[in-house]
Each structure stands twice: as C-alpha cells, then as structure tokens.
Write an enzyme that holds these catalytic residues in place. Structure first.
Site, PDB file in Angstrom:
ATOM      1  N   GLY A 195      -5.203   1.893   7.588  1.00  6.79           N
ATOM      2  CA  GLY A 195      -6.485   0.976   8.568  1.00  6.79           C
ATOM      3  C   GLY A 195      -6.291  -0.474   8.663  1.00  6.79           C
ATOM      4  N   ILE A 235      -0.495   8.881   8.339  1.00  9.27           N
ATOM      5  CA  ILE A 235      -1.540   8.143  10.159  1.00  9.27           C
ATOM      6  C   ILE A 235      -1.159   6.927   9.534  1.00  9.27           C
ATOM      7  CG2 ILE A 235      -3.154   9.705   9.743  1.00  9.27           C
ATOM      8  CD1 ILE A 235      -5.266   8.223   7.680  1.00  9.27           C
ATOM      9  N   ASP A 292       0.619  -0.799  -0.217  1.00  7.16           N
ATOM     10  CA  ASP A 292      -0.148   0.244   0.072  1.00  7.16           C
ATOM     11  C   ASP A 292       0.702   1.170   0.053  1.00  7.16           C
ATOM     12  OD1 ASP A 292      -1.970   2.125   0.546  1.00  7.16           O
ATOM     13  OD2 ASP A 292      -2.939   0.904   1.985  1.00  7.16           O
TER      14      ASP A 292
END
Length: 290
Positions: A216, A213, A193
């Site tokens: 997820g 961040i 990713d």
C-alpha cells in the site's frame, strides 16, 4: 485484553536513531517507478526523472519518510506497552504525513514513536501510531499510520473520526495513468518492508490473494510522485502534507489510474485499477501544498 488502551496511551514515546543516505533515497524512488515515467519519451535520462535517480541532482520525495530508517516507527508502535496483537489481524488502513521542511538526501535523526489514539470500531480496534522525527536543526516530519486490528474492538472506547471525504461534484481536472512493473513489489520491498505477502505466492494464497499484492505504501509513493510531477512542476519542496485511506489492493503488472481535483493549495486524489473495472485502491486522499 490484548490491547490495553489506557496503558498504551500513557506510555512515553520510544526514541530511536535513524539514518539514511542517497542510495536509500534512490532505491526508494526506483521502487515507486522513478525513471519509468510513461509521460516522458526517454524517462531514464529525462532531467525531470534524474532529480529522483541521479545523486548529483537528488531531490527527496516526501513519502520517503515512510521508509526512512526502514519504517521502524510503525513497528515500534506495535510493540508499545499495552499492545499485544496478532500481526495477521493487522491491516494498514491509512497513512498521513506532515512535512516541517524538505527532507535532505542524507541525514541522521531521532524518531519518537507512540500510540496517539486507540479507537473502538466494534469488530475491530484502530491504532493510530504517530512518529515525530527531528534532527539537529529541529522537526523534520510527523507521520501517522492508522492500523485496523480485527477482533479487538468492543471495549467501549470512542469510535474516532471517520476521515471520509465527499467526492467532488465535477469531473477530474486531470487523470494520469501509471503502470506498475511486474517486479515493482520485489524492488520496493528492498526499502525495508519484507512482508512475504508482497513476494511469496504461497504466502499470498494463505492470506486470501491469488498472487502477491503491491505494498500500500508503494502505491502511496507512486501517487504522490504523480501529483508532484503533474501539478507541482516536479518541486518536491512544495508538499506540506499528504494523507490517504487504503481502500483496496493494487497488483504488480497492472495500471494505476490517478484522478486529480485541484483547488488552491490542495489536490484531492482518487486512485483506481482500470483493469479491474476501476476498483478503488486509494480513497480520501489529499495533498496539501504551497
């Protein structure tokens, strides 16, 4: 309209070959914190951690399915007929996984990916992208990603199920905390990713965040490992299914607080960020097990 629901649902599955080896599995495990379990005095050499990091003892955490083949099932779904959306408007709302048998430490398989559902939430559309993975011995796993596409609702489709779970009416049976390394996102992204949101401070600010961040799906993996290690005795083969809703963000360098409620064959989970007043990170999360 950028989303033609009828066309997307009628399209045949897209099939692609995927392969992985022990290095891919080990890298994924390191990317979700293996070898750094705070419950162990010396996690780098603890036998319970070596099952994730040493090739001669390697067991595969089922959430590895989300990165096997660099997670191409999701990207294939976003390029399906009838789907033409701005990736900047796409939010990963939830993820589910059903295991048909344990994932081998190396293998080759075929992923058949399709748009399984399109829901109308008013201001957004929800795409359910399903990937069925099989090898020469039969089905391995089925995964589904629920993606919110902002600005694409209002086309008169079904709203779809909510998927919300009632909170248990008792305190957690167990609570564990898992630190997130400052470089966790940089390590996790090597599994495929490459979204700069998780690495580039300038890009993160453009997206509305003070700094990069955590992925997820990294939190998703950290959480499943915590459940396997604390409830299932480290036995990855006991996991039958795992689903979650991404309720908020996690940040590299902070802590994840994992609350566990246990019932026979099922663990309900809530994940929060204690440094931010227990802001929700994962919600409506369940691990089904043998």
């Amino acid at each position: 309209m950028p989303i033609d629901a009828a066309k997307a649902l009628a399209a045949p599955p897209r099939r692609a070959g995927i392969r992985w080896g022990h290095k891919d599995v080990q890298l994924y495990h390191l990317g979700i914190g293996a070898g750094a379990n705070p419950d162990k005095a010396d996690p780098a050499t603890d036998p319970d951690e070596l099952r994730y990091t040493l090739e001669s003892r390697l067991h595969v955490l089922p959430s590895f399915a989300t990165v096997a083949g660099a997670g191409m099932g999701m990207m294939s779904g976003l390029s399906a007929p009838g789907i033409d959306v701005d990736l900047a408007a796409v939010l990963h709302g939830g993820q589910s996984l059903a295991l048909h048998r344990p994932i081998p430490a190396s293998g080759e398989a075929t992923a058949a990916s399709r748009v399984a559902a399109v829901y109308d939430k008013g201001k957004a559309a929800v795409l359910v992208l399903r990937s069925d993975v099989t090898d020469d011995q039969g089905p391995l796993w089925t995964s589904e990603a629920q993606l919110f596409v902002r600005g694409e609702g209002g086309f008169g489709g079904e709203r779809g199920p909510s998927g919300r779970l009632d909170a248990p009416d008792r305190p957690c049976d167990r609570t564990v905390e898992r630190p997130v390394r400052p470089d966790q996102a940089l390590l996790y992204r090597l599994s495929g990713d490459w979204n700069p949101l998780h690495a580039d401070p300038e890009f993160a600010k453009l997206a509305g965040f003070d700094r990069p961040i955590l992925h997820g799906l990294c939190t998703y993996g950290i959480t499943l490992k915590a459940v396997v290690d604390t409830v299932l005795g480290g036995d990855v083969t006991r996991v039958r299914a795992y689903r979650t809703r991404f309720a908020g963000i996690a940040l590299p360098g902070e802590t994840l607080r994992v609350g566990l409620w246990e019932t026979p064959g099922r663990v309900q989970v809530a994940v929060t960020a204690p440094e931010r007043d227990d802001a929700p990170v994962l919600a409506d999360t369940v691990v089904e097990h043998a």
